[in-house]
Write a protein that holds these residues in place. Structure first.
Motif, PDB file in Angstrom:
ATOM      1  N   UNK A  28       5.558   4.682  -6.241  1.00  0.00           N
ATOM      2  CA  UNK A  28       4.515   4.822  -5.308  1.00  0.00           C
ATOM      3  C   UNK A  28       4.934   4.406  -3.946  1.00  0.00           C
ATOM      4  N   UNK A  29       4.676   5.268  -2.979  1.00  0.00           N
ATOM      5  CA  UNK A  29       5.065   4.919  -1.495  1.00  0.00           C
ATOM      6  C   UNK A  29       3.495   5.342  -0.694  1.00  0.00           C
ATOM      7  N   UNK A  30       3.081   4.168  -0.043  1.00  0.00           N
ATOM      8  CA  UNK A  30       2.036   4.191   0.687  1.00  0.00           C
ATOM      9  C   UNK A  30       2.066   3.750   2.120  1.00  0.00           C
ATOM     10  N   UNK A  31       1.592   4.679   3.083  1.00  0.00           N
ATOM     11  CA  UNK A  31       1.550   4.139   4.471  1.00  0.00           C
ATOM     12  C   UNK A  31       0.059   4.244   4.996  1.00  0.00           C
ATOM     13  N   UNK A  32      -0.276   3.377   6.115  1.00  0.00           N
ATOM     14  CA  UNK A  32      -1.605   3.433   6.551  1.00  0.00           C
ATOM     15  C   UNK A  32      -1.836   4.457   7.604  1.00  0.00           C
ATOM     16  N   UNK A  33      -3.054   5.057   7.537  1.00  0.00           N
ATOM     17  CA  UNK A  33      -3.480   5.893   8.524  1.00  0.00           C
ATOM     18  C   UNK A  33      -4.133   5.299   9.769  1.00  0.00           C
ATOM     19  N   UNK A  34      -3.572   5.387  10.775  1.00  0.00           N
ATOM     20  CA  UNK A  34      -4.110   4.569  11.964  1.00  0.00           C
ATOM     21  C   UNK A  34      -4.463   5.394  13.192  1.00  0.00           C
ATOM     22  N   UNK A  35      -5.532   5.053  13.834  1.00  0.00           N
ATOM     23  CA  UNK A  35      -5.732   5.737  15.117  1.00  0.00           C
ATOM     24  C   UNK A  35      -6.206   4.839  16.158  1.00  0.00           C
ATOM     25  N   UNK A  36      -5.475   4.738  17.170  1.00  0.00           N
ATOM     26  CA  UNK A  36      -5.711   3.927  18.326  1.00  0.00           C
ATOM     27  C   UNK A  36      -5.837   2.456  17.740  1.00  0.00           C
ATOM     28  N   UNK A  37      -4.829   2.056  16.733  1.00  0.00           N
ATOM     29  CA  UNK A  37      -4.914   0.750  16.168  1.00  0.00           C
ATOM     30  C   UNK A  37      -5.999   0.487  15.146  1.00  0.00           C
ATOM     31  N   UNK A  38      -6.848   1.456  14.935  1.00  0.00           N
ATOM     32  CA  UNK A  38      -7.908   1.357  13.848  1.00  0.00           C
ATOM     33  C   UNK A  38      -7.474   1.855  12.494  1.00  0.00           C
ATOM     34  N   UNK A  44       0.591  -1.559   6.594  1.00  0.00           N
ATOM     35  CA  UNK A  44       1.920  -1.341   6.574  1.00  0.00           C
ATOM     36  C   UNK A  44       2.328  -0.845   5.293  1.00  0.00           C
ATOM     37  N   UNK A  45       3.456  -0.187   5.405  1.00  0.00           N
ATOM     38  CA  UNK A  45       4.158   0.623   4.334  1.00  0.00           C
ATOM     39  C   UNK A  45       4.093  -0.109   3.075  1.00  0.00           C
ATOM     40  N   UNK A  46       3.898   0.333   1.723  1.00  0.00           N
ATOM     41  CA  UNK A  46       4.267  -0.464   0.608  1.00  0.00           C
ATOM     42  C   UNK A  46       4.746   0.506  -0.399  1.00  0.00           C
ATOM     43  N   UNK A  47       6.005  -0.116  -0.965  1.00  0.00           N
ATOM     44  CA  UNK A  47       6.765   0.727  -2.047  1.00  0.00           C
ATOM     45  C   UNK A  47       6.646  -0.106  -3.215  1.00  0.00           C
ATOM     46  N   UNK A  48       6.584   0.679  -4.410  1.00  0.00           N
ATOM     47  CA  UNK A  48       6.616   0.054  -5.723  1.00  0.00           C
ATOM     48  C   UNK A  48       7.620   1.074  -6.346  1.00  0.00           C
ATOM     49  N   UNK A  49       8.500   0.466  -6.993  1.00  0.00           N
ATOM     50  CA  UNK A  49       9.629   1.129  -7.535  1.00  0.00           C
ATOM     51  C   UNK A  49       9.261   1.528  -8.831  1.00  0.00           C
ATOM     52  N   UNK A  50       8.580   0.555  -9.758  1.00  0.00           N
ATOM     53  CA  UNK A  50       8.318   0.844 -11.186  1.00  0.00           C
ATOM     54  C   UNK A  50       6.766   0.326 -11.377  1.00  0.00           C
ATOM     55  N   UNK A  51       5.884   1.308 -11.153  1.00  0.00           N
ATOM     56  CA  UNK A  51       4.429   0.801 -11.397  1.00  0.00           C
ATOM     57  C   UNK A  51       4.175   0.361 -12.730  1.00  0.00           C
ATOM     58  N   UNK A  52       3.208  -0.783 -12.500  1.00  0.00           N
ATOM     59  CA  UNK A  52       2.775  -1.395 -13.874  1.00  0.00           C
ATOM     60  C   UNK A  52       1.164  -1.451 -13.710  1.00  0.00           C
ATOM     61  N   UNK A  53       0.472  -1.931 -14.827  1.00  0.00           N
ATOM     62  CA  UNK A  53      -0.983  -1.871 -14.690  1.00  0.00           C
ATOM     63  C   UNK A  53      -1.394  -3.148 -13.391  1.00  0.00           C
ATOM     64  N   UNK A  54      -0.097  -4.079 -13.601  1.00  0.00           N
ATOM     65  CA  UNK A  54      -0.546  -5.305 -12.288  1.00  0.00           C
ATOM     66  C   UNK A  54      -0.623  -4.765 -10.997  1.00  0.00           C
ATOM     67  N   UNK A  55      -0.106  -3.470 -10.647  1.00  0.00           N
ATOM     68  CA  UNK A  55       0.185  -3.059  -9.418  1.00  0.00           C
ATOM     69  C   UNK A  55      -0.730  -2.011  -8.893  1.00  0.00           C
ATOM     70  N   UNK A  56      -1.652  -1.538  -9.776  1.00  0.00           N
ATOM     71  CA  UNK A  56      -2.835  -0.485  -9.219  1.00  0.00           C
ATOM     72  C   UNK A  56      -3.898  -0.917 -10.179  1.00  0.00           C
ATOM     73  N   UNK A  57      -5.057  -0.419  -9.864  1.00  0.00           N
ATOM     74  CA  UNK A  57      -6.430  -0.417 -10.513  1.00  0.00           C
ATOM     75  C   UNK A  57      -6.925   0.825 -10.747  1.00  0.00           C
ATOM     76  N   UNK A  58      -6.315   1.973 -10.152  1.00  0.00           N
ATOM     77  CA  UNK A  58      -7.059   3.286 -10.501  1.00  0.00           C
ATOM     78  C   UNK A  58      -6.451   3.619 -11.608  1.00  0.00           C
TER      79      UNK A  58
END
Length: 403
Positions: A119-129, A94-108
């Motif tokens: 950040x805004x992220x969405x899944x890439x799905x094909x036939x539900x996978x 599912x989509x995930x939105x982070x308004x103010x990124x902190x070190x707790x939100x990302x490990x990269x």
């Protein structure tokens, strides 16, 4: 445009046309990813855009294409599903939105070093996978609204189809390369013997766990083996390759087929735990008059002597590899090989049919075996005994002693 609520109908149409542009269909996968990321950065007015594809073998997301965060791809960044921002998008699908990124939100650390704030992220799905994750980032604080999410999901859907095709192509190429490296491209020329073989895949990737091998030993004995690793596709082929190499190594140190298979079973039990494998290993004497065989759960070979119907070789069938504790009492059978006689080794894909006893398939194979050159024999067997549309791999090896 800081807020998606301000997106006009005209702007929505421009966004849609930019992503569904038919010209994109003419691009290869790598160029398509690059173009989509360029367009989404322009449409959403963001600073970074990244595609991470799922590696099905490791369960990790691998940075495959990026704009503004190219370092992710150069470093080969990967992260497990469920970990960090991208892993969270993948785990929830599912989509995930982070308004103010902190070190707790990302490990990269690359995201943090670049100064990404939203950040805004969405899944890439094909036939539900799950195929991967697409995310964009801004170096300034901003809100991503519903229209932004919808647009990014549209881009992800288009990239997902291409990503799935890319994965299939890479898997096919890897499988075919593995097949070329592991199955003999040409059987050896052996004085006093005539050899022929066939391999037909029963699935799309073109290779699986069925295999055969023929090799000469320094002593003058000829080794011949046929086997079947459970499963299909690239994973089974990789295991098959390791087993094939191990058997060759053990064969150099021992001339008793039973001892070779015992050593191979210990190796599989320790390093390939959970893998069910069958194999039939034969050693043909330098004078070609006898064959020493040991069988680990594999189908018994057929012997055709001139003037006689083909028959199953009478030998002890020991347990397959990977079943329980390795037995210490595998058996070797010594078989006479008269002039003109032919030994036929095969895997179950040649004789099994849905709704039919395997004995019926073996009888059909036996009836198809005729005396004569092995190449012609293999052609006749495949025409008379093989399924027109095999659902399992077929491996066939014929060895004939000269008259």
């Amino acid at each position: 445009m800081a807020d998606a609520e301000l997106v006009t109908n005209e702007e929505r149409l421009r966004r849609f046309e930019a992503i569904t542009d038919p010209i994109l269909s003419n691009l290869n996968v790598a160029d398509l990813f690059e173009e989509l990321l360029d367009r989404v950065r322009d449409l959403l007015k963001v600073d970074t855009a990244t595609i991470l594809l799922l590696d099905g073998h490791t369960g990790e997301l691998v940075a495959t294409a990026a704009k503004g965060l190219e370092e992710e791809v150069r470093r080969g960044f990967r992260i497990r599903v469920g970990v960090g921002f991208a892993g969270r998008v993948a785990a929830t699908a599912a989509p995930v939105v982070i308004y103010d990124v902190t070190p707790a939100d990302v490990v990269n650390p690359i995201l943090l070093d670049a100064g990404v704030r939203a950040l805004l992220g969405v899944p890439m799905l094909a036939n539900g996978n799950l195929v991967g994750v697409l995310h964009v980032g801004s170096l300034s604080l901003r809100h991503f609204g519903a229209d932004d999410v919808q647009l990014l999901q549209l881009v992800a859907d288009r990239a997902s189809s291409a990503g799935q095709v890319r994965a299939q192509v890479l898997a096919r190429q890897a499988a075919l390369a593995l097949q070329r490296s592991l199955l003999p491209s040409r059987l050896p020329d052996i004085l006093g013997l005539e050899l022929a073989a066939r391999y037909v895949p029963g699935h799309d990737l073109g290779i699986g766990g069925d295999w055969y091998d023929v090799f000469t030993l320094p002593s003058g004995w000829l080794g011949a083996v046929i086997g079947d690793v459970s499963g299909h596709g690239l994973p089974s082929a990789v295991v098959m390759g390791r087993i094939r190499s191990a058997l060759r190594a053990y064969a150099l140190d021992c001339h008793d087929p039973a001892e070779v298979l015992t050593s191979l079973d210990r190796k599989i039990h320790h390093f390939e735990a959970g893998t069910l494998t069958t194999a039939l290993y034969a050693l043909i004497a330098p004078d070609r008059t006898t064959v020493h065989l040991s069988c680990a759960g594999h189908l018994r070979p057929l012997l055709a002597v001139p003037g006689q119907p083909a028959r199953l070789v009478d030998l002890v069938v020991d347990r397959p590899f990977g079943v329980g504790r390795p037995p210490a009492d595998r058996h070797t059978t010594v078989l006479d090989l008269p002039p003109g006689a032919t030994l036929v080794f095969y895997t179950d894909g040649l004789v099994e049919r849905r709704g039919e006893l395997i004995d019926t398939g073996i009888e059909r194979l036996a009836n198809a075996i005729q005396s004569g050159p092995t190449e012609a024999l293999c052609d006749h067997i495949m025409a008379a005994a093989a399924d027109e549309r095999p659902t399992d791999d077929v491996a066939l090896l014929a060895i004939r002693r000269a008259d």
